[in-house]
Design an enzyme around this catalytic site. Sequence first.
Site, PDB file in Angstrom:
ATOM      1  N   SER A 105       0.886  -1.126   0.061  1.00 49.97           N
ATOM      2  CA  SER A 105       0.019  -0.034  -0.010  1.00 49.97           C
ATOM      3  C   SER A 105       0.917   1.095  -0.066  1.00 49.97           C
ATOM      4  CB  SER A 105      -0.826  -0.050   1.318  1.00 49.97           C
ATOM      5  OG  SER A 105      -0.066  -0.213   2.360  1.00 49.97           O
ATOM      6  N   LYS A 123       1.268   4.538  17.361  1.00 51.03           N
ATOM      7  CA  LYS A 123       2.706   3.952  17.536  1.00 51.03           C
ATOM      8  C   LYS A 123       2.820   3.691  19.163  1.00 51.03           C
ATOM      9  CE  LYS A 123       4.927   3.306  13.696  1.00 51.03           C
ATOM     10  NZ  LYS A 123       5.392   1.936  13.299  1.00 51.03           N
ATOM     11  N   PHE A 152      14.291   7.598  15.475  1.00 54.87           N
ATOM     12  CA  PHE A 152      14.222   9.143  15.171  1.00 54.87           C
ATOM     13  C   PHE A 152      14.846   9.328  13.647  1.00 54.87           C
ATOM     14  CE2 PHE A 152      14.253  11.292  19.259  1.00 54.87           C
ATOM     15  CZ  PHE A 152      14.077  10.111  20.048  1.00 54.87           C
ATOM     16  N   ASP A 169       2.779  18.843  14.059  1.00 57.28           N
ATOM     17  CA  ASP A 169       4.153  18.879  14.375  1.00 57.28           C
ATOM     18  C   ASP A 169       4.619  19.219  15.538  1.00 57.28           C
ATOM     19  OD1 ASP A 169       5.482  19.721  10.988  1.00 57.28           O
ATOM     20  OD2 ASP A 169       5.427  18.248  12.115  1.00 57.28           O
ATOM     21  N   TYR A 206      -0.723   9.681  13.960  1.00 55.60           N
ATOM     22  CA  TYR A 206       0.325   8.747  13.609  1.00 55.60           C
ATOM     23  C   TYR A 206       1.094   8.216  15.018  1.00 55.60           C
ATOM     24  CZ  TYR A 206       5.050   7.244  12.524  1.00 55.60           C
ATOM     25  OH  TYR A 206       6.479   6.338  12.601  1.00 55.60           O
ATOM     26  N   SER A 244       8.452   4.939  17.156  1.00 56.67           N
ATOM     27  CA  SER A 244       8.816   6.107  16.352  1.00 56.67           C
ATOM     28  C   SER A 244       9.159   7.284  17.503  1.00 56.67           C
ATOM     29  CB  SER A 244       7.596   6.733  15.578  1.00 56.67           C
ATOM     30  OG  SER A 244       7.801   8.181  15.254  1.00 56.67           O
TER      31      SER A 244
HETATM   32  C1  WQD Z   1      10.532  16.544   9.613  1.00 55.60           C
HETATM   33  C2  WQD Z   1      10.637  18.250   9.722  1.00 55.60           C
HETATM   34  C3  WQD Z   1       8.433  19.106   9.292  1.00 55.60           C
HETATM   35  C4  WQD Z   1       8.017  17.841   5.049  1.00 55.60           C
HETATM   36  C5  WQD Z   1       7.620  11.525  11.292  1.00 55.60           C
HETATM   37  C6  WQD Z   1       7.759  10.211  12.211  1.00 55.60           C
HETATM   38  C7  WQD Z   1       9.093   9.626  12.375  1.00 55.60           C
HETATM   39  C8  WQD Z   1       9.291   9.120  10.808  1.00 55.60           C
HETATM   40  C9  WQD Z   1       9.490  10.333   9.707  1.00 55.60           C
HETATM   41  C10 WQD Z   1       8.833   6.931  10.029  1.00 55.60           C
HETATM   42  C11 WQD Z   1       9.483  18.593  10.499  1.00 55.60           C
HETATM   43  C12 WQD Z   1       9.349  19.390   8.201  1.00 55.60           C
HETATM   44  C13 WQD Z   1       8.361  18.106   6.587  1.00 55.60           C
HETATM   45  C14 WQD Z   1       8.055  18.862   4.164  1.00 55.60           C
HETATM   46  C15 WQD Z   1       8.525  20.401   6.006  1.00 55.60           C
HETATM   47  N1  WQD Z   1       8.490   8.074  10.383  1.00 55.60           N
HETATM   48  N2  WQD Z   1       8.708  19.306   7.019  1.00 55.60           N
HETATM   49  N3  WQD Z   1       8.378  20.244   4.748  1.00 55.60           N
HETATM   50  O1  WQD Z   1       7.200  14.585  11.109  1.00 55.60           O
HETATM   51  O2  WQD Z   1       9.500  14.680  12.071  1.00 55.60           O
HETATM   52  O3  WQD Z   1       8.515  12.265  11.607  1.00 55.60           O
HETATM   53  O4  WQD Z   1       8.036  10.975   9.750  1.00 55.60           O
HETATM   54  O5  WQD Z   1      10.107   6.455  10.115  1.00 55.60           O
HETATM   55  O6  WQD Z   1       9.074   8.178  13.066  1.00 55.60           O
HETATM   56  O7  WQD Z   1       7.441  10.701  13.669  1.00 55.60           O
HETATM   57  O8  WQD Z   1       9.157  13.727   9.675  1.00 55.60           O
HETATM   58  O9  WQD Z   1      10.169  14.239   7.641  1.00 55.60           O
HETATM   59  O10 WQD Z   1       7.851  14.672   8.080  1.00 55.60           O
HETATM   60  O11 WQD Z   1       9.344  16.271   9.045  1.00 55.60           O
HETATM   61  O12 WQD Z   1       9.178  21.352   6.527  1.00 55.60           O
HETATM   62  O13 WQD Z   1       7.536  19.015   2.998  1.00 55.60           O
HETATM   63  O14 WQD Z   1      10.258  18.654   8.443  1.00 55.60           O
HETATM   64  O15 WQD Z   1       7.672  20.103   9.728  1.00 55.60           O
HETATM   65  O16 WQD Z   1       9.662  19.865  11.145  1.00 55.60           O
HETATM   66  P1  WQD Z   1       8.754  13.868  11.304  1.00 55.60           P
HETATM   67  P2  WQD Z   1       9.031  14.503   8.609  1.00 55.60           P
END
Ligand code: WQD
Length: 354
Positions: A38, A157, A182, A299, A153, A129
């Site tokens: 998916s 978890k 992380f 966030d 999400y 996570s």
């Molecule tokens: C990172 C930073 C956003 C997209 C989650 C889960 C984590 C992992 C990754 C599984 C934040 C900013 C993001 C964009 C942006 N999941 N951002 N523009 O939300 O920290 O973590 O996803 O492995 O376990 O918790 O990751 O990459 O979405 O965001 O500015 O287009 O980048 O606001 O500060 P996140 P992310």
Amino acid sequence: MHGNPLVLVTGGAGFIGSHTCVELLAHDWDVVVVDDHSNSSPRALERIEAVARRKLRGAYAVDLLDRPALSAVFDAHPVDAVVHFAARKAVGESVRMPAEYYDTNIGATTALLRVMGEHDVRRLVFSSSCSVYGDAARQPVDERAPARPTNPYAQSKHLCETVIADVARRRPGFSALSLRCFNPIGAHPGGLLGEDPRGEPGNLLPYIAQVAVRRRDHVPVFGDDYATPDGTGVRDYTHVLDVAEAHRLALRHVADRPGATVYNIGTGRGTSVLDLIAAFGDASGREIPYRIEGRRPGDVATLVADAHAVRNAWGRHATRGIADMCRDAWTFQQRNPRGYADPTTRPPEPRQPA
Ligand code: WQD
């Protein structure tokens, strides 16, 4: 008695799952993958075997919620342990589709636990996570910090960790390790394996990589008014190879302690959105246009790991830096401008919520 120990990897065609399968195959585990594709491409399975230079024992396009189909996989293979990755994983999407996130992420975990019980499989590594910590008061955050998830999400978890701990308390001989990862990013350095999200990337690094390879025209930066050095979100990005090794080590150590244990997997170093964009520009030699937009619901400002517990327990920790992560991710994106599959062979785009 069969040869190598056999591990079943759910979500094994996904980003962290596929890199973990390569790591396991390279260390004499036999591997069976269960993945409904998916949010992954079946072609990732071919890449896993090409990179590892070993075959998977089996691969099944099964939805974990389909317990009879999942049970049939356990009937077909003498599974010694399970690594569970299968989940929806985008913060923004989870805010828009909470019921789907709880159904998929929690339902799949309870179904898996029930089938494991029916087949007396007693070892589980769960890929959790860092987001379970939410807006942690103290940074870096260690495992004693309270869980305060700020989006469905992260909540899903944390609830999975809770279900696993409850089962571990009740089921004799069952032991589980939950790894709070992380922000895994990067790719295998050979350029064959990497992050290939379906549709518009929900996470930052793949979005940056698609802008660098000119699939998208700019990176939306979700907020520059956080209490951080440059106002943008700070995260502890961890090379996916370090995360994959951590899951293999967890399999080795899961039986050390009965019950359920939780460890952080991270570097202890924070990187802002703008820093990561700049680092990727350095690695790719490309200009990475971005635009400041409003904050993304769910966030938090900063999330950085204190990973001493796993370092003390296993004597290993994440060592690769941001430059390695960006270099390897760029190698993959350059060699796979449109990911693993042509658009014609991709599964249909997910149904948008009503
Ligand atoms: C990172 C930073 C956003 C997209 C989650 C889960 C984590 C992992 C990754 C599984 C934040 C900013 C993001 C964009 C942006 N999941 N951002 N523009 O939300 O920290 O973590 O996803 O492995 O376990 O918790 O990751 O990459 O979405 O965001 O500015 O287009 O980048 O606001 O500060 P996140 P992310």
